[in-house]
Design an enzyme around this catalytic site. Structure first.
Site, mmCIF file in Angstrom:
data_model
loop_
_atom_site.group_PDB
_atom_site.id
_atom_site.type_symbol
_atom_site.label_atom_id
_atom_site.label_comp_id
_atom_site.label_asym_id
_atom_site.label_seq_id
_atom_site.Cartn_x
_atom_site.Cartn_y
_atom_site.Cartn_z
ATOM 1 N N ASP A 285 0.850 -1.188 0.000
ATOM 2 C CA ASP A 285 0.000 0.000 0.000
ATOM 3 C C ASP A 285 0.887 1.240 0.000
ATOM 4 O OD1 ASP A 285 -3.226 0.535 0.996
ATOM 5 O OD2 ASP A 285 -1.802 2.198 1.075
ATOM 6 N N ILE A 286 0.510 2.229 -0.791
ATOM 7 C CA ILE A 286 1.300 3.455 -0.933
ATOM 8 C C ILE A 286 1.277 4.284 0.358
ATOM 9 C CG2 ILE A 286 -0.490 5.032 -1.797
ATOM 10 C CD1 ILE A 286 1.472 5.761 -4.066
ATOM 11 N N ASN B 167 -12.798 -2.968 2.519
ATOM 12 C CA ASN B 167 -13.680 -1.813 2.702
ATOM 13 C C ASN B 167 -14.662 -1.803 1.529
ATOM 14 O OD1 ASN B 167 -12.276 -1.001 4.992
ATOM 15 N ND2 ASN B 167 -10.801 0.170 3.779
ATOM 16 N N GLY C 142 -14.968 3.624 3.879
ATOM 17 C CA GLY C 142 -13.594 4.009 3.544
ATOM 18 C C GLY C 142 -13.100 3.501 2.213
ATOM 19 N N GLN C 143 -13.984 2.900 1.401
ATOM 20 C CA GLN C 143 -13.512 2.436 0.089
ATOM 21 C C GLN C 143 -13.264 3.641 -0.812
ATOM 22 O OE1 GLN C 143 -16.048 -0.369 -2.028
ATOM 23 N NE2 GLN C 143 -14.425 -0.855 -3.504
ATOM 24 N N HIS D 102 -10.132 -5.126 -3.446
ATOM 25 C CA HIS D 102 -8.767 -5.310 -2.931
ATOM 26 C C HIS D 102 -8.845 -5.709 -1.477
ATOM 27 C CE1 HIS D 102 -9.925 -1.071 -2.547
ATOM 28 N NE2 HIS D 102 -9.262 -1.071 -1.400
ATOM 29 N N LEU D 103 -8.042 -6.681 -1.124
ATOM 30 C CA LEU D 103 -7.980 -7.170 0.253
ATOM 31 C C LEU D 103 -6.789 -6.520 0.931
ATOM 32 C CD1 LEU D 103 -8.951 -9.137 2.451
ATOM 33 C CD2 LEU D 103 -7.508 -10.891 1.408
ATOM 34 N N HIS D 104 -7.058 -5.811 2.028
ATOM 35 C CA HIS D 104 -5.969 -5.251 2.833
ATOM 36 C C HIS D 104 -5.435 -6.353 3.752
ATOM 37 C CE1 HIS D 104 -6.771 -0.798 2.278
ATOM 38 N NE2 HIS D 104 -7.978 -1.246 1.975
HETATM 39 P P1 AMP Z 1 -9.620 1.560 0.205
HETATM 40 O O1 AMP Z 1 -9.576 2.896 0.922
HETATM 41 O O2 AMP Z 1 -10.042 0.406 1.042
HETATM 42 O O3 AMP Z 1 -10.372 1.669 -1.104
HETATM 43 O O4 AMP Z 1 -8.112 1.219 -0.141
HETATM 44 C C1 AMP Z 1 -7.411 1.807 -1.181
HETATM 45 C C2 AMP Z 1 -5.978 1.719 -0.785
HETATM 46 O O5 AMP Z 1 -5.198 1.869 -1.951
HETATM 47 C C3 AMP Z 1 -5.539 2.807 0.194
HETATM 48 O O6 AMP Z 1 -5.026 2.190 1.369
HETATM 49 C C4 AMP Z 1 -4.471 3.572 -0.575
HETATM 50 O O7 AMP Z 1 -3.405 3.976 0.241
HETATM 51 C C5 AMP Z 1 -4.035 2.558 -1.613
HETATM 52 N N1 AMP Z 1 -3.524 3.088 -2.860
HETATM 53 C C6 AMP Z 1 -4.063 4.053 -3.646
HETATM 54 N N2 AMP Z 1 -3.331 4.259 -4.736
HETATM 55 C C7 AMP Z 1 -2.290 3.369 -4.659
HETATM 56 C C8 AMP Z 1 -1.169 3.088 -5.490
HETATM 57 N N3 AMP Z 1 -0.954 3.745 -6.640
HETATM 58 N N4 AMP Z 1 -0.301 2.140 -5.092
HETATM 59 C C9 AMP Z 1 -0.498 1.481 -3.934
HETATM 60 N N5 AMP Z 1 -1.541 1.697 -3.113
HETATM 61 C C10 AMP Z 1 -2.416 2.636 -3.469
#
Ligand code: AMP
Ligand code: ZN
Length: 110
Positions: free
Chosen positions: A28-29, A83, A89-90, A96-98
């Site tokens: 995750d970024i 999410n 928070g999505q 995507h699975l955190h």
């Molecule tokens: P969500 O908030 O559950 O939709 O998760 C989206 C996640 O994607 C967040 O934790 C962001 O930090 C992550 N994210 C967004 N853009 C990128 C990217 N380019 N590379 C890696 N993670 C990202």
């Protein structure tokens, strides 16, 4: 194309930690724990429920990949989160699975 589809297509860079035919995992970024990996299907599904309905085996594969990464890192325990919806928070509407771990994780989450 959504941002995660662009990562799958290598149109934008990501710190990839695992790849198979159907699954990609990358850091995750904006990490919220020492391990914060996103495990995604390479095919676009809006959220976990759509993925479950349209490709249940792929949903299972994603969970297995997360567990495999956790085992490789010898995580003590970990949290998996999908999410779903803006109020949860999505922010990226590609399932995507955190995978979160490497620190004590409070409950309930915020
Ligand atoms: P969500 O908030 O559950 O939709 O998760 C989206 C996640 O994607 C967040 O934790 C962001 O930090 C992550 N994210 C967004 N853009 C990128 C990217 N380019 N590379 C890696 N993670 C990202
Ligand atoms: Zn997508």
């Amino acid at each position: 194309m959504c941002i995660f589809c662009k990562i799958v297509a290598r149109e934008i860079p990501a710190d990839i930690v695992f790849e198979s035919i159907n699954v990609l995992a990358f850091n995750d970024i904006s990490p919220q724990a020492p391990t914060h990996v996103l495990v995604i299907p390479k095919w676009h599904h809006e959220n976990a429920a759509e993925l479950a309905a349209q490709a249940p085996g792929l949903l299972a594969e994603i969970v297995s990949v997360a567990d495999q990464i956790a085992k490789e890192r010898e995580l003590d325990g970990y949290r998996l989160a999908f999410n779903t919806g803006e109020s949860a928070g999505q922010t990226v509407f590609h399932a995507h699975l955190h995978l979160l771990g490497g620190r004590a994780l409070g409950w309930p989450p915020g």
